[in-house]
Design a protein around this motif. Structure first.
Motif, PDB file in Angstrom:
ATOM      1  N   TYR A   1      -8.488 -38.072  41.282  1.00  0.00           N
ATOM      2  CA  TYR A   1      -7.688 -36.732  41.368  1.00  0.00           C
ATOM      3  C   TYR A   1      -7.052 -37.134  40.370  1.00  0.00           C
ATOM      4  O   TYR A   1      -6.660 -35.957  39.467  1.00  0.00           O
ATOM      5  N   ILE A   2      -6.438 -37.789  40.057  1.00  0.00           N
ATOM      6  CA  ILE A   2      -5.369 -38.159  38.479  1.00  0.00           C
ATOM      7  C   ILE A   2      -5.783 -38.354  37.896  1.00  0.00           C
ATOM      8  O   ILE A   2      -6.441 -37.768  36.675  1.00  0.00           O
ATOM      9  N   GLU A   3      -7.345 -39.120  37.536  1.00  0.00           N
ATOM     10  CA  GLU A   3      -7.545 -39.359  37.123  1.00  0.00           C
ATOM     11  C   GLU A   3      -8.386 -37.692  36.223  1.00  0.00           C
ATOM     12  O   GLU A   3      -8.649 -37.739  35.365  1.00  0.00           O
ATOM     13  N   TYR A   4      -8.648 -37.235  36.936  1.00  0.00           N
ATOM     14  CA  TYR A   4      -9.883 -35.739  36.690  1.00  0.00           C
ATOM     15  C   TYR A   4      -8.414 -34.656  36.848  1.00  0.00           C
ATOM     16  O   TYR A   4      -8.473 -34.464  35.364  1.00  0.00           O
ATOM     17  N   MET A   5      -7.080 -34.714  36.590  1.00  0.00           N
ATOM     18  CA  MET A   5      -6.387 -34.185  36.319  1.00  0.00           C
ATOM     19  C   MET A   5      -5.492 -34.224  34.212  1.00  0.00           C
ATOM     20  O   MET A   5      -5.437 -33.964  33.501  1.00  0.00           O
ATOM     21  N   LEU A   6      -6.376 -35.697  34.571  1.00  0.00           N
ATOM     22  CA  LEU A   6      -5.422 -36.633  33.279  1.00  0.00           C
ATOM     23  C   LEU A   6      -6.149 -36.285  32.278  1.00  0.00           C
ATOM     24  O   LEU A   6      -6.360 -35.602  31.061  1.00  0.00           O
ATOM     25  N   GLU A   7      -7.911 -36.063  32.667  1.00  0.00           N
ATOM     26  CA  GLU A   7      -9.024 -35.920  31.701  1.00  0.00           C
ATOM     27  C   GLU A   7      -8.665 -34.308  31.148  1.00  0.00           C
ATOM     28  O   GLU A   7      -9.024 -34.125  29.693  1.00  0.00           O
ATOM     29  N   ASP A   8      -8.390 -33.329  32.000  1.00  0.00           N
ATOM     30  CA  ASP A   8      -8.817 -32.275  32.534  1.00  0.00           C
ATOM     31  C   ASP A   8      -7.614 -31.756  31.050  1.00  0.00           C
ATOM     32  O   ASP A   8      -7.917 -30.860  30.314  1.00  0.00           O
ATOM     33  N   LYS A   9      -6.655 -33.133  31.670  1.00  0.00           N
ATOM     34  CA  LYS A   9      -5.477 -31.634  30.732  1.00  0.00           C
ATOM     35  C   LYS A   9      -5.777 -32.150  29.282  1.00  0.00           C
ATOM     36  O   LYS A   9      -5.274 -31.691  28.584  1.00  0.00           O
ATOM     37  N   ALA A  10      -6.177 -33.757  29.055  1.00  0.00           N
ATOM     38  CA  ALA A  10      -6.173 -34.590  27.128  1.00  0.00           C
ATOM     39  C   ALA A  10      -7.288 -33.436  27.074  1.00  0.00           C
ATOM     40  O   ALA A  10      -7.030 -32.913  25.561  1.00  0.00           O
ATOM     41  N   LEU A  11      -8.602 -32.886  27.816  1.00  0.00           N
ATOM     42  CA  LEU A  11      -9.299 -31.950  26.822  1.00  0.00           C
ATOM     43  C   LEU A  11      -8.518 -30.424  26.537  1.00  0.00           C
ATOM     44  O   LEU A  11      -8.901 -29.624  25.301  1.00  0.00           O
ATOM     45  N   CYS A  12      -8.107 -29.637  27.666  1.00  0.00           N
ATOM     46  CA  CYS A  12      -6.727 -28.868  27.127  1.00  0.00           C
ATOM     47  C   CYS A  12      -5.781 -29.086  25.485  1.00  0.00           C
ATOM     48  O   CYS A  12      -5.711 -28.057  24.796  1.00  0.00           O
ATOM     49  N   MET A  13      -5.710 -30.112  25.785  1.00  0.00           N
ATOM     50  CA  MET A  13      -4.829 -30.694  23.965  1.00  0.00           C
ATOM     51  C   MET A  13      -5.467 -30.780  23.195  1.00  0.00           C
ATOM     52  O   MET A  13      -5.451 -30.871  22.330  1.00  0.00           O
ATOM     53  N   SER A  14      -6.059 -30.826  23.341  1.00  0.00           N
ATOM     54  CA  SER A  14      -7.443 -31.167  22.045  1.00  0.00           C
ATOM     55  C   SER A  14      -7.754 -29.937  21.275  1.00  0.00           C
ATOM     56  O   SER A  14      -7.437 -29.031  20.970  1.00  0.00           O
ATOM     57  N   GLU A  15      -8.808 -30.480  19.877  1.00  0.00           N
ATOM     58  CA  GLU A  15      -8.768 -30.145  19.034  1.00  0.00           C
ATOM     59  C   GLU A  15     -10.466 -29.196  19.450  1.00  0.00           C
ATOM     60  O   GLU A  15     -11.420 -29.488  19.563  1.00  0.00           O
ATOM     61  N   PRO A  16     -10.314 -27.559  19.396  1.00  0.00           N
ATOM     62  CA  PRO A  16     -11.907 -26.851  19.945  1.00  0.00           C
ATOM     63  C   PRO A  16     -12.626 -27.298  19.133  1.00  0.00           C
ATOM     64  O   PRO A  16     -12.631 -28.002  18.056  1.00  0.00           O
ATOM     65  N   SER A  17     -13.767 -27.758  19.586  1.00  0.00           N
ATOM     66  CA  SER A  17     -15.372 -27.744  19.007  1.00  0.00           C
ATOM     67  C   SER A  17     -15.656 -27.229  17.604  1.00  0.00           C
ATOM     68  O   SER A  17     -15.107 -25.538  17.674  1.00  0.00           O
ATOM     69  N   GLU A  18     -16.337 -27.640  16.824  1.00  0.00           N
ATOM     70  CA  GLU A  18     -16.941 -26.722  15.787  1.00  0.00           C
ATOM     71  C   GLU A  18     -17.343 -25.819  15.781  1.00  0.00           C
ATOM     72  O   GLU A  18     -17.275 -24.843  15.157  1.00  0.00           O
ATOM     73  N   GLU A  19     -18.489 -26.084  17.147  1.00  0.00           N
ATOM     74  CA  GLU A  19     -18.928 -24.160  17.693  1.00  0.00           C
ATOM     75  C   GLU A  19     -17.896 -23.482  17.813  1.00  0.00           C
ATOM     76  O   GLU A  19     -18.117 -22.593  17.442  1.00  0.00           O
ATOM     77  N   TYR A  20     -17.042 -24.044  18.724  1.00  0.00           N
ATOM     78  CA  TYR A  20     -15.964 -22.552  18.724  1.00  0.00           C
ATOM     79  C   TYR A  20     -15.649 -21.895  17.425  1.00  0.00           C
ATOM     80  O   TYR A  20     -14.604 -21.181  17.822  1.00  0.00           O
ATOM     81  N   LYS A  21     -14.464 -22.769  16.084  1.00  0.00           N
ATOM     82  CA  LYS A  21     -14.190 -22.387  15.570  1.00  0.00           C
ATOM     83  C   LYS A  21     -15.613 -21.567  14.260  1.00  0.00           C
ATOM     84  O   LYS A  21     -14.868 -20.533  14.315  1.00  0.00           O
ATOM     85  N   ALA A  22     -16.490 -21.739  14.675  1.00  0.00           N
ATOM     86  CA  ALA A  22     -17.534 -20.936  13.859  1.00  0.00           C
ATOM     87  C   ALA A  22     -17.468 -20.108  14.897  1.00  0.00           C
ATOM     88  O   ALA A  22     -17.672 -18.445  13.934  1.00  0.00           O
ATOM     89  N   MET A  23     -17.827 -19.830  16.232  1.00  0.00           N
ATOM     90  CA  MET A  23     -17.567 -18.675  16.400  1.00  0.00           C
ATOM     91  C   MET A  23     -16.604 -17.545  16.479  1.00  0.00           C
ATOM     92  O   MET A  23     -16.551 -16.462  15.924  1.00  0.00           O
ATOM     93  N   MET A  24     -15.004 -18.827  16.424  1.00  0.00           N
ATOM     94  CA  MET A  24     -14.094 -17.374  15.837  1.00  0.00           C
ATOM     95  C   MET A  24     -13.605 -16.775  14.715  1.00  0.00           C
ATOM     96  O   MET A  24     -12.865 -16.074  14.948  1.00  0.00           O
ATOM     97  N   ASP A  25     -14.254 -17.921  13.993  1.00  0.00           N
ATOM     98  CA  ASP A  25     -14.626 -17.713  12.476  1.00  0.00           C
ATOM     99  C   ASP A  25     -14.861 -16.013  12.435  1.00  0.00           C
ATOM    100  O   ASP A  25     -15.242 -15.166  11.518  1.00  0.00           O
TER     101      ASP A  25
END
Length: 83
Positions: A32-56
């Motif tokens: 659970y701790i590993e899952y929560m930390l990895e999930d939080k890290a992903l939330c703080m990461s930069e959006p993917s190139e696909e997401y950036k292209a979609m938003m543009d």
């Protein structure tokens, strides 16, 4: 992707809370701790190139007036809901 071990210290109250949440999700405390930390890290990461292209693309379409918006009040009315 590799893995790294780290020793962490948490107070007893935090551990008790995390243990309860882990049990609710039928996970071990460690998992659970590993899952929560990895999930939080992903939330703080930069959006993917696909997401950036979609938003543009969405921004460009908005600027050109090509997007159609439906007011929330109409959506709620359609489904018989209220705020």
């Amino acid at each position: 992707m590799g893995k790294t071990k780290k020793l962490i210290e948490l107070d007893d109250k935090a551990i008790a809370i995390l243990e309860k949440q882990a049990k609710l999700q039928k996970r071990s405390l460690k998992n659970y701790i590993e899952y929560m930390l990895e999930d939080k890290a992903l939330c703080m990461s930069e959006p993917s190139e696909e997401y950036k292209a979609m938003m543009d693309d969405m921004i460009e379409r908005h600027e050109k007036g090509e997007l159609k918006f439906t007011p929330l009040s109409e959506v709620l009315k359609k489904y018989g809901r209220k705020l």
